[in-house]
Structures are given as C-alpha cells and as structure tokens.
Design a protein around this motif. Structure first.
Motif, PDB file in Angstrom:
ATOM      1  N   GLU A 290      17.106  40.918  14.961  1.00 34.42           N
ATOM      2  CA  GLU A 290      16.834  40.878  13.520  1.00 34.42           C
ATOM      3  C   GLU A 290      17.429  39.644  12.844  1.00 34.42           C
ATOM      4  O   GLU A 290      16.771  38.992  12.046  1.00 34.42           O
ATOM      5  N   THR A 291      18.676  39.313  13.167  1.00 33.91           N
ATOM      6  CA  THR A 291      19.283  38.180  12.458  1.00 33.91           C
ATOM      7  C   THR A 291      19.242  36.899  13.277  1.00 33.91           C
ATOM      8  O   THR A 291      19.489  35.818  12.752  1.00 33.91           O
ATOM      9  N   GLY A 292      18.929  37.017  14.562  1.00 33.87           N
ATOM     10  CA  GLY A 292      18.880  35.800  15.384  1.00 33.87           C
ATOM     11  C   GLY A 292      20.213  35.101  15.415  1.00 33.87           C
ATOM     12  O   GLY A 292      20.295  33.913  15.113  1.00 33.87           O
ATOM     13  N   SER A 293      21.269  35.829  15.734  1.00 35.03           N
ATOM     14  CA  SER A 293      22.574  35.185  15.741  1.00 35.03           C
ATOM     15  C   SER A 293      23.330  35.455  17.030  1.00 35.03           C
ATOM     16  O   SER A 293      24.504  35.759  17.012  1.00 35.03           O
TER      17      SER A 293
ATOM     18  N   THR B  75      20.628  40.165  17.561  1.00 29.06           N
ATOM     19  CA  THR B  75      19.715  39.246  18.243  1.00 29.06           C
ATOM     20  C   THR B  75      18.290  39.366  17.720  1.00 29.06           C
ATOM     21  O   THR B  75      17.654  38.370  17.394  1.00 29.06           O
TER      22      THR B  75
ATOM     23  N   GLY C 288      10.159  33.600  13.266  1.00 31.22           N
ATOM     24  CA  GLY C 288      11.389  34.282  13.637  1.00 31.22           C
ATOM     25  C   GLY C 288      12.639  33.603  13.132  1.00 31.22           C
ATOM     26  O   GLY C 288      13.734  34.148  13.222  1.00 31.22           O
TER      27      GLY C 288
ATOM     28  N   ARG D 264       7.035  40.553  12.215  1.00 34.92           N
ATOM     29  CA  ARG D 264       6.582  41.101  10.943  1.00 34.92           C
ATOM     30  C   ARG D 264       6.006  40.046   9.992  1.00 34.92           C
ATOM     31  O   ARG D 264       5.404  40.393   8.997  1.00 34.92           O
TER      32      ARG D 264
ATOM     33  N   GLN E 276      18.091  30.270  15.793  1.00 33.54           N
ATOM     34  CA  GLN E 276      17.482  31.165  16.764  1.00 33.54           C
ATOM     35  C   GLN E 276      16.314  31.915  16.133  1.00 33.54           C
ATOM     36  O   GLN E 276      16.364  32.322  14.984  1.00 33.54           O
ATOM     37  N   SER E 277      15.280  32.064  16.928  1.00 31.88           N
ATOM     38  CA  SER E 277      14.124  32.816  16.461  1.00 31.88           C
ATOM     39  C   SER E 277      14.316  34.273  16.845  1.00 31.88           C
ATOM     40  O   SER E 277      14.509  34.587  18.004  1.00 31.88           O
ATOM     41  N   ALA E 278      14.307  35.160  15.842  1.00 34.32           N
ATOM     42  CA  ALA E 278      14.553  36.575  16.118  1.00 34.32           C
ATOM     43  C   ALA E 278      13.234  37.319  16.208  1.00 34.32           C
ATOM     44  O   ALA E 278      12.309  37.060  15.446  1.00 34.32           O
ATOM     45  N   PHE E 279      13.181  38.262  17.143  1.00 33.66           N
ATOM     46  CA  PHE E 279      11.926  38.954  17.429  1.00 33.66           C
ATOM     47  C   PHE E 279      11.415  39.766  16.233  1.00 33.66           C
ATOM     48  O   PHE E 279      10.233  39.729  15.927  1.00 33.66           O
ATOM     49  N   GLY E 280      12.323  40.475  15.556  1.00 31.90           N
ATOM     50  CA  GLY E 280      11.909  41.362  14.471  1.00 31.90           C
ATOM     51  C   GLY E 280      11.149  40.640  13.373  1.00 31.90           C
ATOM     52  O   GLY E 280       9.970  40.919  13.123  1.00 31.90           O
ATOM     53  N   PRO E 281      11.801  39.675  12.690  1.00 29.61           N
ATOM     54  CA  PRO E 281      11.100  38.944  11.624  1.00 29.61           C
ATOM     55  C   PRO E 281       9.872  38.213  12.149  1.00 29.61           C
ATOM     56  O   PRO E 281       8.855  38.134  11.443  1.00 29.61           O
TER      57      PRO E 281
END
Lengths: 648, 434, 269
Positions: free
Chosen positions: A348-351, A346, C72, C188, C180-185
């Motif tokens: 890092e890859t948003g999947s 969720t 994200g 950063r 989906q927008s992911a928090f990590g990327p």
C-alpha cells in the motif's frame, strides 16, 4: 452475623462486573475482520489443547509448569467451588473440604510464583505482574479462612467483625485481580483470552502435534492490502494478542532483539493490545525495543499502526525465524502479525526499506531477486548435462534448483548435490529456465501479489509434467513448495512428495545407494536452518546423515527447535535494519563454543550468512558438499569391497 | 613496433666500399661524392672541413684517408632519426559537396569518438566520390564546426579538410541555442550532404537533436554502421538493431568507423561572417563543485575503497580527501559500522564502473570482485600476497597499508603544491609578457 | 526544493511516461528515466500545493500493464492518449500540451523501447517554441518564474542552469530514484483514456528491426611496413597477464608506484 451478605455480595458483584468486562473485551476482538472458525469444535477441543499442546511448551521449564499447574489448576477448581459454596451457599462438608484442598494447592503454587518474582529475570514484565503473586496469596488465604467454618474446623462466626472486614478486604483484592482483572485487562486477562484463543486459534492444525507454518494468502481485491489498523487483523488474531502472558520467552530467543535491532516480540504483541484497545504504551513494564524508549507510542483501533504505534524498522528487523512462535506458551503467531503489517507497508505505501524495492522490482521483471537474465538460469549447469523436464516429460524426482543457480557459492552446493544424484543413479530432471524464484523473499517482504504471481506460474510449469517427488537444496523454496503453494495448486501436488535434499540423501544413504567413505576431519557441528527445522520439523535427517559418515556432532547449546537464526531469513539481509551486532556473528560465537572446525549446514542462505563472518572462523559447508567430498567413485567402491572380501 | 627498432643496426655495404675504393670502377663516380677540396670562385682552393673524413660505423668521426673515396654509411642513420613520416596530403581545392562534423571537443581537444566520426565522414566522402550507381558527385570536403576555444593541433591528421572555428565570447560555456543558430547558418549556406554528430553525453546528442528538430530532419541515433544507402542504429535502449535508409543527419555511436590515419588534410580555416547572437533562454551558471563523496558510487571515476584491513579510519578519510577519490567499502567494513551501507561495493552493494579502483585492506570476497568487474585499473594495498584482490589487481603493494597511505598523502601533497607553484609561475610569466 | 509563494500555488507539471523494457529480460516495465521524471514531478508537486498539480501522461495503449507500475508510485490516475502501436506520438502530445499549457514538462532522456532516439523533448520544444534542458538531475528552485536546474554531466559532475518557465526537461539517471511502486494503489489507479486522431508513422514502418547484434570489438590494427614488423605484430605476446606485485619494497617505492599510476590515469586533479 450482620455481614453475612458481604462475601456473597462481593463475589456476585465481581462476577457481574467480570461479565460486563468480558462483553466489552469480546467487542474489541469483534472489531477485527471476519474469519470462519468452528466454534463448537474449538470449545470442545479447548481443554485438550490446554492440557497437551500448551502444557507441553510450558513443560520445557519444569519449575514454571509445576507452579502453573498448582496455581492455575487450584484457582479454576477453587473458583468453581467458591461459587457453589459461598455464592449459592451449598452446605456440604465434602465440598468445603475440597475447596480447602484446592485453595491450599493454589496457595502453594502462589508461593512459588512469589519466589520467582523475588528476583525475576529481565525477560519477565514487571508492573502489575509483580502484584499478581500477592493477589493470588490474598485470594487463596482469604477464602481458605472463610471456608474453615464450613468445613467445621472453626466455629461459625469465629473472629468476629474485624476478621470479617479484613477478610472482606482480602477477598475484594483477590477477586478484583482474579475476576475483574481477567476481563478488564489485568495480568489474569491471559486466562480468559488465552482459553478462548486456544479454542478459536487461527491455525488449529498446530494442535495435537501438527504443524502449520505457511503464511495465509492475501485476497488481492481487498479495500486495503495487509494490516493498516488494528481492526484490519482477523478477530481471532486480536484475541491471540490478548492471550499474551508477557513471560518474555520470545524476547529471550529473538535473534533481532539479541542483536540490538529495534524488535522485541513481547513488546510488539503488547503494542498490538494497545492498538486494539486504544491508548499509549506507558503502562508497559517489560524490556523495550532495543534503542527505543517506552511511553512514546500511541495507538487506537482505527489508527494506522506504523504511524505512531510501531516504527516500521521494528517490523523489518524480523528474520521470520519463528523462534518466538516456537517458544510462546500461548501459541501466539508473531510472524503472521509482522508479515501482515509488512504487507501494508509494501503493497500500500511502497516503503520496503533499503534494497527491498529493488529486489521486488527484479522479481517482477526477471523472476529472480538480483535481476539476472532469466535465460541464464541454467548457465551454472552448462557442464552438467542435466535432463530437462521439457525433454523428458516424466521423471521420478524433480530437482528444484532455486535461485542458488545465480550465485557462485551456491552453485558449489548444487554441483555437489548433482554429483550425488548421479552417483545414486536417481532418475531426476530439472525445470531449467521454466523454474522461477519460489517467491519466498517477495512474500516475507510483504509483496504477496508478486509471490502469488510467481507461485501460480511455477505451479503451471510443474503441472505440465509427471513426477513423484520434488527435491530442493533450499529450505526456503522447500517451505514454499511444501506449505504455501498448496493454496494455489489445486491438485498439482496430489501424490507428490516435497523433500529437502538432506531428507532425500538420508534415504539414499540408508538404502545403501551411495557409497561413502568415512569423514576424515575435525570436529563438526550442525546448524539447523529455521525453514528446515522450525518450519518443517526436519531435525533428524541431516543429523543421521552426518552420523552415517562417522561424524559425532558437537551440538550447540541452541540447536534443534531452539536453533538460533543465521540472520538470513525473511528478507532481513535486504531490509538491513542496523543493530549493535550482527546475528551471523552471534551464531558463529555459538559455533565457536563447541570448538568445531566445520559447520555443516543445509541451506545456501545460512552458508552465505555464516561465511560472511570475518575469518578466522570454522569452515562452512553444506551437507551435500560434505557428502560429495567423501563419495567413492565406482572403482574406489569396488576396491573397498574387495578389501573387505579379502579380509574375510 | 615500427621499423625504428632495426634502424640502429648499421649495415655495411661491402660492394659499395669496394667500388668506392676502386677509382677505375664504372660506378665509382656515383658512389664517391663528397669532395673536401673545391676550387673557389676566386681560384683559391677551398677546404670543406665538414667534408673531411666520415662518420665511422660506431658513430665517431674518422679522417678520410681515402680522400672521399670511402662510402659514407652514415647517411641512413641521420636520416632515420630526424625523418618524420610525412603522410600524403589530401587536398580538396573546390569541394563539390560538404560533409559537416560537429565534434564534442572535450577540453578543447578532439576525443577518440570525434576522430572516429571524422573517419566515418571520409568513408562517406570517398564512396560518394566513387559515385552512386556510376554517377560521380565530384570531390567532397569534410568540414568540422568547432565551438569555443580549441587546443587541438592535429586537425590535419584527424581528417579535417575545412575548419570552421567559432570561438567568440558568445560560444563560451553551455550555449546550445547559439550553436544551433550557427549550424543553421551553415545549413543555409553550404547545404551539407551529411550532418554527423557524436552520440555522446558530452553535448553531441544534445546539439544533434536540437538541429534535427530545427531542420525537421529525422535523425539516426546511436548509429553504429552506415554507408550512403543504409544505416544500422541501436534502438530500444541498445537491445535492437534498426536498419533504415541513411538520413541526412546522424548521431553516431563510438567506434562507428576507424579514424583517419593514412592521409593528412588541409584543415583550411573558413572565413565566416559572424553569426547573429541569439537571446538565450538557458543561462549557464557554470559547473558546480561536486564533493567526490557526493558522486554516486556507481558513477564515480576514482574510488578509494576500505576493507577489513583498515585500522586507522581517520587516515583513510584523509587519504580519500587528499586524492579527491570517492569512498567505497567492502561488506565487512560496512557491517562493522565503519562505513555507511550505501558505500558498499559488491554484488549485494553497488556495482561500480570506476576507471581506477584503489582497494585498501580488501582481500576480495567473490561478491566484491563481482562488483568491481567493470573497473579499468585496480590497485591494491594488502598484507596477503595470495589473496584474490592481488590476483585481479593491475598493481599490488604488499605491506602496511597505514604507512603506504601516509606516504601517498605526502606525495600527493607535494604534487599539488608544485602544481600550484607552477600555475602561479605561469601567471606571473604571462603578466611579465604582457 | 524551494518554490516561492506564487509559483507553488499554480505550478502545473506534466510528466511524460513510456513503457520501459528490462535490459536482461526484455519485459515491459516502468522505464528508469521516466520513473525519475514522475518522481521529480511528484516532489515538485508535493513541495507546492499537492499531487493534483502533476499530470502523468502517456501516449499509447491504456491496457499496457506497465503503466500501472507508474501509478503505484501514489498516483490517482494516469492520463492516456489512446494510440495505435504504429502511430506517431508527437503530434497528439503537442495538441494536448497546447490545450493544457503546463509550466514544466518532464520526460526521460531516451525511451527504453521503440526507436529510443530521445527526440521527443526536442520535437515538443520545437513545436511549442519552448526551451529544452537536457539531462537534468534536479530542479533546485523556482522563483519568480525562473527555475534553477542542475544538469547532469558525465562522471557525477553537475552544471547549474537557469531557465524561464515554461520549459521542457529530460531527466537523467542521476536524478533521484523513483519511489517504490506499490501494488495496491497501482491496481486501483484510474486510466483516463482520451481518444486522439493520429497519423501512422510511415517512415518507421519501412525500417527493419532485429535483436541487437553484438558489435565486434575494435582490434588494434598494425599497419606494418616491413615483413619483420608484421611478423612481430603477429607473434607478440598479449599484454597484461597479471598485474605487477610490489613485495619487499620500501614503503616509499610502493607509494610512488601507486602515485605514478594514478597520475598516469589522470585521476588526480
């Protein structure tokens, strides 16, 4: 005898090789992330943890617990004595007899292991595990015969060369299984890794009857959020995976496995071991993930787990019901591992699959999972005249409404509970629009960033007011507030008790503050919500409440700590991984075998899931609703009292 | 209700009858009129057979024994039935200013939105004629610029004073560049006081924005209330109201004003020198045939939804195909694996906006009803007359869904065949005429 | 998505993004249509040489956290032309685009905050002299410098268009949903700031902006000529208090009733 040196040599070699293997194994675990553990205290506590906590779980299966005590106990004792007697050559009749006794004990145990393996249930792994009873028998019998001369039963050198060689073969076989296998990856690995796992467990609070169920927070400034590769796990998590005995107790209770979704907790842990050590799952000899073939998965400590080792669908099938953790004799934390890997998917890859992304977006933008207007949170209570904390500032009880406020079915539960609170003259107030989603769904879906943001804002809202207790009708919010907010709360929750509404209502009823008539209706069964039972240990209050209404509960076979999940937890209805059956349908079958006409539930999510089963089926009601339906108003209560007085 | 409801009641006029009978009454001559016998030019007595007798109160012709002295109470009825309300004609002979409206003309006809905007244009014209600060600007005309083939017949009643119909071959299909070129010419020649466009997905917004960018005007968009001074527009995706000075070019929201309904207009066609054809950079390849099932559920206009009551799934799919409907499903149908998850309608599935929602075998769980809240017409085939879906539906049939669907397929098939037949007939007719 | 060999190598795409506004909470977020513009840009770039061919561009405040939710989606950076809140974005954008000359510019149809007039793509097109394609649902193919584009029409219908590169397109809600927008990327990603001189939007500063008032529903006005009509209009029972239920009718009658309704509503085509 010319071959005198043979047996000590074999023992010494085995011990040496085992030591080399142990170093290698330890290095595999050390590849994991650092986690501070109290080594000394852990090692000191280890025997106690083994004898109490672990054994209490094994004790649920009497046959196995006795077998294991005999085999395991006999083996440990035998090994110590073997080293003394045969390696260091301590000549002592008493020791020799003691060794004979312990070997005999181990032998008897091994026979029972052998019997169990004649026709093993499907949950047990086959493969090398089928070899184990034979190795046990070989080890114990060979050393038994070898020790006989020392005990003075047989003359020295009896049997001659042939026996020596035969014994040598048996001993080699037994030692390689028992000692080499322990550290080089045979079935006996569980003894070595298991012992250390108990000593360095990530949740030491679980031992000694304690409970530790809250997920650990993610440090949001990390290089990678969540677990991408096996080495992203904490080192003691890796150690825990190695402790698995492949007994399949987890598989037997897993609702997703039973529903034919591609999850098998046992296989998952074994895949983690494959990932940690590198290689493929071709040697795995247990039940596969439903609908998936064994032998296709490959992994390594530096490879992304979800690319080749584990299908993300496997991770998303989990309802986080914790049944596997509850059943695991090695106290392995399956749910932690699954959520750790979900976090990577969720954050890092948003999947996040299916509706996951939408729900998370809504939680971020509106603080509730369905994107309702934040200002409409108290609309359900427009006619209830609830005191707001913003106005009263101080109260006894904070009623945590939860997201049920937006759902028309759950609102019935909320109204019922409010009517009970008012009837008992409880001094309570609600946060109103200041309340946000508890973050439960976000966290289970792996979005710890959103969870933390919600938690911090909820805590900030609560910290403005004075109160003694928080009561909620939603076990998921209850779990978050009670077990997971403490990581962020400072001392906001100091001296504050968080209660589930069934606990609180039970208190009120037992104190006589609620006047209730007896329940007139058919047979009733009670469904334990996972987040109330297994997560928080509350099994008794709801039952006592029902009994106080004169209800005799028709218990399901799977109830209490063994209760089967409704399928609504862990975001499972959101990620919606297809299976062959629906978990809620299976639970309804459990209900129907009791012949109950009404299911009492203590959770709005369970209510929604069970009511989603196609009719005809028993009615589903929250305990608050049942109570509200038999609540006597003042007049009726007086009538009853008068009648009683007249009667006397 | 119009007054025609009372028009069939015939009222006798006793006083009139009395006067008619009394030849000595001073008003007799005004009442008794019809003379059945007249002296012809050649001196012969002519009998007018139509004037003999009168129509009785029950509508049957009666011989007039009173020799035309009876009052004719028939006139009113005949007049009523044939008379159409003729609205006053609004004429602008020499317009001092022009307000241009560019209607969408979906399917070659004015839409309700177009009519609202024509109404708005007339409101503007009237208030300008009344004069800003006492200074009158003279008479204004509302001009509609219509592209492509028009099937509209009532431009006059919608309030079009002047009509510029550009229906050359270069205006076929999607040709915004050509249209803007034409509008630019209108701007050059007429200098319209206002440019009004419907702010709609049917092309009004596109054309208005293009023209605004070309003319360098800052348009008002999503305008829903305007006069010659100020305009209120919706901003921030409809969440704010922006009050601003009225610009020259506006894109107006639906129901910005009431359509014209009290006057008729000339709808005079304007002679226009042909606009030079521009070399378009956009080429229209035509509308793509879209499978109804490829339309996102949330957008679909017509949904056929299946629930637990469906047993014959093949028939259900066949029905959807025959009706040209997008398929939807209740949660149970999805859970049972009969329909894919993305077809689920309801609170946890898709919230639909269909104009017609035909629910088969769905009893209507509350989550499902939430999902169809925006549907216009709900039709249901159900076995249980007491279920929630029947309470919500505009039309419910209680019975065996399989049989009803069978019958429905038959009806649609015959309808389609007839339509095809008629079309062919028309074509042949056209050929014959040629 | 089909690209021929030439175009896939050096297809430069710019997706313009703005700060969205959530319809129920009013919070800043990734705008629905702009997110789709980025998604379409990403798909195009991934079909070609890679993500580096896509520039995601915003004119406004680089500190705005909603921009991170675009990042994200897997962007390494977001380019921001730093502007004051009251500044007009079109001229600095035009300047930037003139300098960098992309092949395709993708925008949303309308911004979710501010004036939301939907004029940006048209104004840019006018200034750059490029064609503008409104409300596209997808770019089907790009061959020899000509793109085939699907335009979204109401109710899920589509129109195919061809247009020569370079062009500007606004992306409709019918286009593929943004990933989906992911928090990590998101956390950063780099916010590449660029300073730009710009003029204050003086026209707009004279407007007054308030939360939207509810628009009154249009009533059916009865223009009655007689007293009887007015009376009737005033006292008439409101229509439609519950639907028609056909029970105990033959199957044929029931089907006919449904068919008639469908025909009347005009959904049978």
């Amino acid at each position: 005898m010319t071959f005198e040196w043979l047996h000590p040599f074999l023992i010494a070699t085995a011990l040496l090789l085992a030591a080399v293997g142990a170093v290698r194994r330890v290095n595999l675990w050390r590849a994991g992330q650092p986690e501070s553990v109290d080594f000394v205290a852990g090692l000191m506590a280890m025997p106690g943890r083994y004898l109490h906590d672990l054994h209490d779980i094994v004790e649920r299966d009497k046959y196995m617990s006795k077998t294991h005590a005999a085999t395991g106990g006999g083996f440990v004792l035998s090994l110590l004595l073997v080293v003394l007697v045969h390696l260091f050559g301590v000549q002592n009749q008493i020791l020799a007899w003691a060794l004979l006794a312990s070997l005999a004990l181990m032998f008897v145990g091994a026979i029972f292991v052998f019997k169990r393996r004649l026709n093993p249930p499907s949950r047990l792994s086959k493969g090398p595990w089928m070899r184990l009873p034979k190795s046990l028998l070989a080890f114990s019998s060979a050393f038994f015969i070898l020790t006989l001369p020392m005990a003075g039963v047989l003359p020295e050198g009896a049997g001659g060369l042939l026996l020596t060689i035969v014994l040598g073969v048996f001993i080699a076989m037994g030692l390689s299984e028992m000692l080499l296998g322990m550290t080089w990856g045979g079935p006996m690995k569980h003894a070595f890794a298991g012992a250390l796992h108990l000593a360095f467990h990530r949740r030491p609070e679980r031992f000694g009857g304690g409970r530790s169920t809250g997920l650990k927070p993610v440090a949001l400034d990390q290089r990678v959020l969540g677990v991408q590769k096996p080495e992203d796990f904490k080192w003691n998590q890796l150690l825990g995976f190695d402790a698995c005995v492949q007994c399949g107790k987890c598989e037997a209770v897993c609702p997703a496995f039973a529903a034919g979704q591609p999850l098998n907790p046992k296989k998952l842990i074994q895949d983690m071991v494959v990932g940690m050590a590198g290689g493929s799952d071709a040697h795995y000899a247990g039940s596969p993930y439903p609908g998936k073939e064994v032998g296709q998965a490959n992994g390594g400590p530096l490879l992304t787990i979800t690319e080749g080792l584990i299908d993300p669908d496997t991770l998303w099938s989990c309802t986080t019901c914790r049944a596997c953790v509850e059943e695991c004799p090695m106290m392995i934390e399956h749910v932690d591992a699954i959520v750790d890997m979900r976090r990577f998917l969720t954050m890092e890859t948003g999947s996040t699959p299916n509706k996951g992304a939408e729900v998370l977006d809504n939680l971020i933008a509106t603080d509730n999972p369905n994107g309702n207007a934040p200002a409409s949170r108290t609309n359900w209570a427009a006619d209830q005249n609830l005191p707001l904390l913003r106005d009263v500032k101080e109260t006894d009880v904070v009623f945590w409404v939860s997201d049920g406020a937006f759902d028309m079915r759950s609102q019935r539960i909320l109204r019922a509970f409010v009517s009970l609170l008012k009837a008992a003259n409880v001094d309570f107030a609600v946060l109103g629009d200041e309340e946000l989603d508890s973050g439960d769904v976000a966290r289970r879906l792996g979005d710890d960033a959103t969870f933390q943001s919600l938690a911090k804002r909820n805590i900030a809202a609560l910290s403005q007011y004075k109160f003694k207790r928080i009561v909620t009708t939603d076990p998921h919010a209850y779990h978050c507030l009670r077990n997971e907010y403490t990581d962020f709360a400072g001392d906001v929750f100091k001296g504050v008790e968080v209660l589930h509404h069934t606990t609180f209502l039970n208190e009120l009823v037992q104190a006589g503050k609620l006047k209730l008539s007896r329940f007139k209706g058919g047979k009733v069964t009670y469904h334990d919500p996972c987040y109330l039972g297994r997560y928080n240990g509350e099994y008794e209050a709801p039952r006592e409440l029902l009994r106080s209404l004169g209800i005799e509960i028709a218990e399901m076979e799977r109830s209490g700590f063994r209760s089967r999940c409704c399928g609504g937890g862990g975001g499972a209805p959101i990620t919606d991984i297809p299976g062959e059956r629906r978990i809620a349908d299976m639970r309804m079958e459990d209900v129907q075998t009791t012949g109950a006409e009404l299911i009492a539930v203590g959770c709005q999510q369970c209510t929604a899931m069970l009511e989603g089963v196609v009719e005809p089926r028993p009615q589903v009601k929250d305990i608050a609703e049942i109570l509200a339906s038999v609540l006597l108003d003042d007049e009726a209560a007086n009538d009853v009292e008068n009648q009683l007085e007249e009667a006397f | 209700m119009s007054d025609s409801d009372y028009s069939h009641i015939l009222r006798r006029d006793p006083r009139g009858e009395r006067i008619a009978r009394n030849r000595l009454h001073p008003l007799h001559s005004t009442v008794a009129v019809q003379v059945a016998e007249t002296l012809g030019p050649s001196g012969l007595l002519r009998k007018n057979p139509h004037a003999v007798g009168f129509i009785g109160p029950n509508g049957i012709k009666r011989i007039d024994r009173l020799k035309g002295n009876a009052i004719a109470i028939t006139g009113r009825r005949n007049a009523q039935s044939s008379q159409e309300v003729l609205l006053p004609l609004h004429q602008v002979s020499e317009p001092d200013f022009t307000i241009v409206v560019v209607p969408d003309m979906v399917g070659g006809r004015l839409t309700a939105h177009d009519k609202d905007i024509l109404g708005q244009a007339h409101q503007l014209a009237r208030s300008m004629e009344a004069g800003v600060a006492g200074e009158s600007t003279g008479a204004g005309a509302v001009m509609a610029v219509v592209f492509g083939v028009s099937k509209e017949e009532s431009f006059d009643k919608a309030g079009v004073d002047r009509l510029l119909l550009l229906d050359g071959a270069e205006y076929e299909g999607y040709c915004p560049e050509q249209q803007v070129a034409a509008l630019e010419q209108v701007e050059a020649r007429l200098k319209p006081e206002y440019w009004l466009f419907p702010d709609s997905v049917h092309g009004g917004t596109d054309l208005g924005s293009r023209l605004a960018a070309r003319l360098g005007e800052r348009p008002a968009t999503q305008a829903w209330q305007m006069n010659t001074e100020t305009t209120i527009c919706r901003g921030a995706s409809g969440s704010t109201d922006i009050t601003r000075d009225t610009p020259r070019l506006l894109m107006l929201a639906q129901e910005c004003a009431n359509p014209v309904d009290e006057t008729r207009h000339e709808a005079l066609s304007i002679e226009w020198a042909p606009v030079q054809a521009v070399l378009p950079e956009l080429h229209d390849l035509g509308q793509v045939a879209v499978d109804p099932n490829a339309i996102p559920l949330a957008e679909a206009e017509f949904i056929l939804a299946a629930g637990n009551g469906i047993t014959n799934w093949e028939q259900f799919h066949a029905t959807a195909k025959a009706l040209g409907a997008t398929e939807g499903a209740s949660r149970v149908a999805v859970d049972d694996g009969n329909m894919p998850r993305f077809r689920q309608v309801g609170a946890s599935g898709t919230w639909v906006t269909a104009r017609v929602y035909l629910a088969v075998g769905i009893s209507g769980a509350i989550q499902h009803m939430q999902g169809i809240g925006q549907c216009d017409k709900v039709v249901t085939i159900n076995t249980d007359a007491g279920c929630d879906m029947v309470k919500r539906a505009d039309l419910s049939t209680i019975g065996d869904a399989e049989k009803v669907l069978d019958e429905l397929i038959n009806l649609v098939d015959t309808y389609r065949q007839q339509a095809l037949h008629n079309q062919n007939g028309e074509k042949e007719g056209a050929k014959n005429a040629a | 998505m089909q690209l021929d060999a030439n175009t896939s190598m050096d297809l430069k795409i710019v997706s313009l993004i703005s700060v969205g506004k959530h319809p129920t909470s009013g919070r800043a977020r990734r705008a629905e249509q702009d997110g789709r513009a980025v998604e379409l840009g990403l798909t195009l770039a991934e079909a070609g040489r890679g993500k580096q061919n896509l520039t995601v561009l915003h004119a406004g405040d680089s500190q705005q956290s909603a921009l991170r939710s675009y990042a994200g989606m897997g962007l390494e950076s977001v380019r921001v032309i730093q502007l004051r809140e009251s500044a007009d974005a079109v001229s600095p954008l035009t300047e930037y685009l003139r300098k960098h000359v992309p092949d395709i510019i993708l925008t949303g149809v309308r911004a979710e905050s501010g004036e939301s007039s939907g004029m940006v793509p048209y104004l840019l097109a006018e200034k750059l002299g490029w064609p503008v394609v409104p409300r596209i649902a997808n770019i089907v193919s790009i061959k020899e410098g000509v793109a085939e584009v699907l335009q979204a029409l109401p109710r899920g219908q589509r129109r195919a268009l061809t247009v020569r590169l370079p062009f500007i397109a606004s992306v409709d809600n019918a286009a593929a949903e943004p990933r989906q927008s992911a928090f990590g990327p998101a956390n950063r990603a780099l916010m590449e700031q660029q300073q730009a001189g710009s003029e204050t939007d003086t026209v707009r500063s004279e407007w007054s902006e308030l939360p939207a008032r509810k628009r009154p529903k249009r009533l059916k006005v009865v223009k009655a000529k007689t007293a009887a009509d007015r009376f009737k209009a005033a006292t008439a029972k409101p229509q439609g208090s519950g639907g028609k239920v056909l029970k105990d009718k033959t199957v044929t009658e029931q089907a006919q009733a449904i068919f008639d309704l469908l025909l009347e509503e005009g959904v049978l085509r």
